[in-house]
Write a protein that holds these residues in place. Structure first.
Motif, mmCIF file in Angstrom:
data_model
loop_
_atom_site.group_PDB
_atom_site.id
_atom_site.type_symbol
_atom_site.label_atom_id
_atom_site.label_comp_id
_atom_site.label_asym_id
_atom_site.label_seq_id
_atom_site.Cartn_x
_atom_site.Cartn_y
_atom_site.Cartn_z
ATOM 1 N N THR A 120 77.735 49.515 33.669
ATOM 2 C CA THR A 120 78.617 48.534 34.300
ATOM 3 C C THR A 120 80.055 48.703 33.823
ATOM 4 O OG1 THR A 120 76.775 46.989 34.476
ATOM 5 C CG2 THR A 120 78.986 46.071 34.697
ATOM 6 N N LEU A 121 80.243 48.929 32.522
ATOM 7 C CA LEU A 121 81.590 49.156 31.999
ATOM 8 C C LEU A 121 82.207 50.411 32.606
ATOM 9 C CD1 LEU A 121 81.326 48.221 28.226
ATOM 10 C CD2 LEU A 121 82.633 47.051 29.990
ATOM 11 N N GLY A 122 81.426 51.456 32.759
ATOM 12 C CA GLY A 122 81.930 52.687 33.365
ATOM 13 C C GLY A 122 82.384 52.465 34.793
ATOM 14 N N ILE A 123 81.617 51.702 35.557
ATOM 15 C CA ILE A 123 81.970 51.423 36.950
ATOM 16 C C ILE A 123 83.253 50.594 37.016
ATOM 17 C CG2 ILE A 123 81.254 50.141 39.009
ATOM 18 C CD1 ILE A 123 78.353 50.991 38.295
ATOM 19 N N VAL A 124 83.364 49.592 36.168
ATOM 20 C CA VAL A 124 84.559 48.737 36.160
ATOM 21 C C VAL A 124 85.792 49.549 35.772
ATOM 22 C CG1 VAL A 124 85.668 46.784 35.006
ATOM 23 C CG2 VAL A 124 83.318 46.580 35.790
ATOM 24 N N VAL A 125 85.664 50.416 34.764
ATOM 25 C CA VAL A 125 86.791 51.251 34.340
ATOM 26 C C VAL A 125 87.219 52.181 35.470
ATOM 27 C CG1 VAL A 125 87.432 53.146 32.795
ATOM 28 C CG2 VAL A 125 86.346 51.106 31.872
ATOM 29 N N ALA A 126 86.264 52.752 36.193
ATOM 30 C CA ALA A 126 86.597 53.639 37.310
ATOM 31 C C ALA A 126 87.344 52.894 38.407
ATOM 32 C CB ALA A 126 85.326 54.274 37.870
ATOM 33 N N ILE A 127 86.915 51.670 38.717
ATOM 34 C CA ILE A 127 87.585 50.873 39.750
ATOM 35 C C ILE A 127 89.006 50.515 39.320
ATOM 36 C CG2 ILE A 127 87.574 48.615 40.906
ATOM 37 C CD1 ILE A 127 84.505 48.842 40.941
ATOM 38 N N VAL A 128 89.163 50.085 38.071
ATOM 39 C CA VAL A 128 90.491 49.708 37.568
ATOM 40 C C VAL A 128 91.403 50.933 37.519
ATOM 41 C CG1 VAL A 128 91.729 48.871 35.526
ATOM 42 C CG2 VAL A 128 89.691 47.677 36.318
ATOM 43 N N ALA A 129 90.872 52.081 37.097
ATOM 44 C CA ALA A 129 91.686 53.299 37.040
ATOM 45 C C ALA A 129 92.146 53.711 38.435
ATOM 46 C CB ALA A 129 90.893 54.425 36.387
ATOM 47 N N ASN A 141 100.743 52.501 27.560
ATOM 48 C CA ASN A 141 99.977 51.266 27.354
ATOM 49 C C ASN A 141 98.491 51.487 27.633
ATOM 50 O OD1 ASN A 141 101.812 49.245 26.492
ATOM 51 N ND2 ASN A 141 102.709 49.235 28.529
ATOM 52 N N LEU A 142 98.189 52.167 28.730
ATOM 53 C CA LEU A 142 96.790 52.433 29.066
ATOM 54 C C LEU A 142 96.127 53.331 28.027
ATOM 55 C CD1 LEU A 142 96.999 52.893 32.934
ATOM 56 C CD2 LEU A 142 96.022 50.981 31.670
ATOM 57 N N GLY A 143 96.853 54.335 27.573
ATOM 58 C CA GLY A 143 96.302 55.241 26.561
ATOM 59 C C GLY A 143 95.988 54.523 25.259
ATOM 60 N N LEU A 144 96.928 53.700 24.794
ATOM 61 C CA LEU A 144 96.691 52.953 23.553
ATOM 62 C C LEU A 144 95.583 51.926 23.723
ATOM 63 C CD1 LEU A 144 100.357 52.465 22.291
ATOM 64 C CD2 LEU A 144 98.581 53.924 21.289
ATOM 65 N N SER A 145 95.507 51.305 24.889
ATOM 66 C CA SER A 145 94.432 50.341 25.150
ATOM 67 C C SER A 145 93.078 51.031 25.167
ATOM 68 C CB SER A 145 94.656 49.627 26.482
ATOM 69 O OG SER A 145 95.831 48.867 26.441
ATOM 70 N N ALA A 173 89.321 41.933 16.058
ATOM 71 C CA ALA A 173 90.568 41.394 15.501
ATOM 72 C C ALA A 173 91.185 42.352 14.502
ATOM 73 C CB ALA A 173 90.303 40.048 14.834
ATOM 74 N N THR A 174 90.362 43.072 13.746
ATOM 75 C CA THR A 174 90.861 44.006 12.767
ATOM 76 C C THR A 174 91.518 45.217 13.433
ATOM 77 O OG1 THR A 174 89.131 43.347 11.228
ATOM 78 C CG2 THR A 174 90.202 45.448 10.806
ATOM 79 N N ILE A 175 90.898 45.696 14.496
ATOM 80 C CA ILE A 175 91.447 46.884 15.178
ATOM 81 C C ILE A 175 92.620 46.473 16.029
ATOM 82 C CG2 ILE A 175 90.933 48.659 16.910
ATOM 83 C CD1 ILE A 175 88.144 48.758 15.702
#
Length: 127
Positions: free
Chosen positions: A32-41, A62-66, A125-127
């Motif tokens: 599910t995360l992979g599909i969402v990332v593909a749609i957002v990208a 910004n996207l790279g650091l995120s 929070a640490t990262i």
């Protein structure tokens, strides 16, 4: 996006007899995360074409650091989950099928189910 994530998690393929519920749940989340990332990208790629060059570079940074932060956070969470459970920072996900319920669907006490690590927000929070 919420509708898509909910709908895609309901259409999981039947699991084999060797799968545990925890492994099946983790694979479903990763898919599910992979599909969402593909749609957002794809959406960001379509929007980014019309932006000036300096804004494209800023957005790419910004996207790279995120993405780096996301990958680091998920790696640390996966590797430190067992330590949190060993330190008794754990709980039971009440919304899983594996959580014991009676015929009416009410939770059975004492609550039994797959233990999951709690307080993982400290890692984010640490990262």
């Amino acid at each position: 996006v919420y509708w898509f994530v909910t709908f895609s998690s309901l259409n999981m393929p039947p699991k084999s007899s060797s799968d545990t519920d925890e492994e099946s749940s983790r694979r479903s989340l990763d898919r599910t995360l992979g599909i969402v990332v593909a749609i957002v990208a794809a959406a960001l790629g379509a929007v980014c074409v019309d932006l000036p060059r300096h804004q494209q570079l800023s957005l790419a940074a910004n996207l790279g650091l995120s993405l780096l932060g996301f990958l680091l956070t998920t790696a640390v969470i996966k590797s430190s989950g067992d330590m949190f459970i060993a330190a008794r920072l754990r709980g039971i996900d009440l919304n899983k099928r594996t959580t014991k319920r009676d015929a009416a669907g009410n939770l059975v006490r004492p609550i039994e189910g797959i233990e999951i690590p709690e307080s993982m927000g400290t890692v984010s929070a640490t990262i």
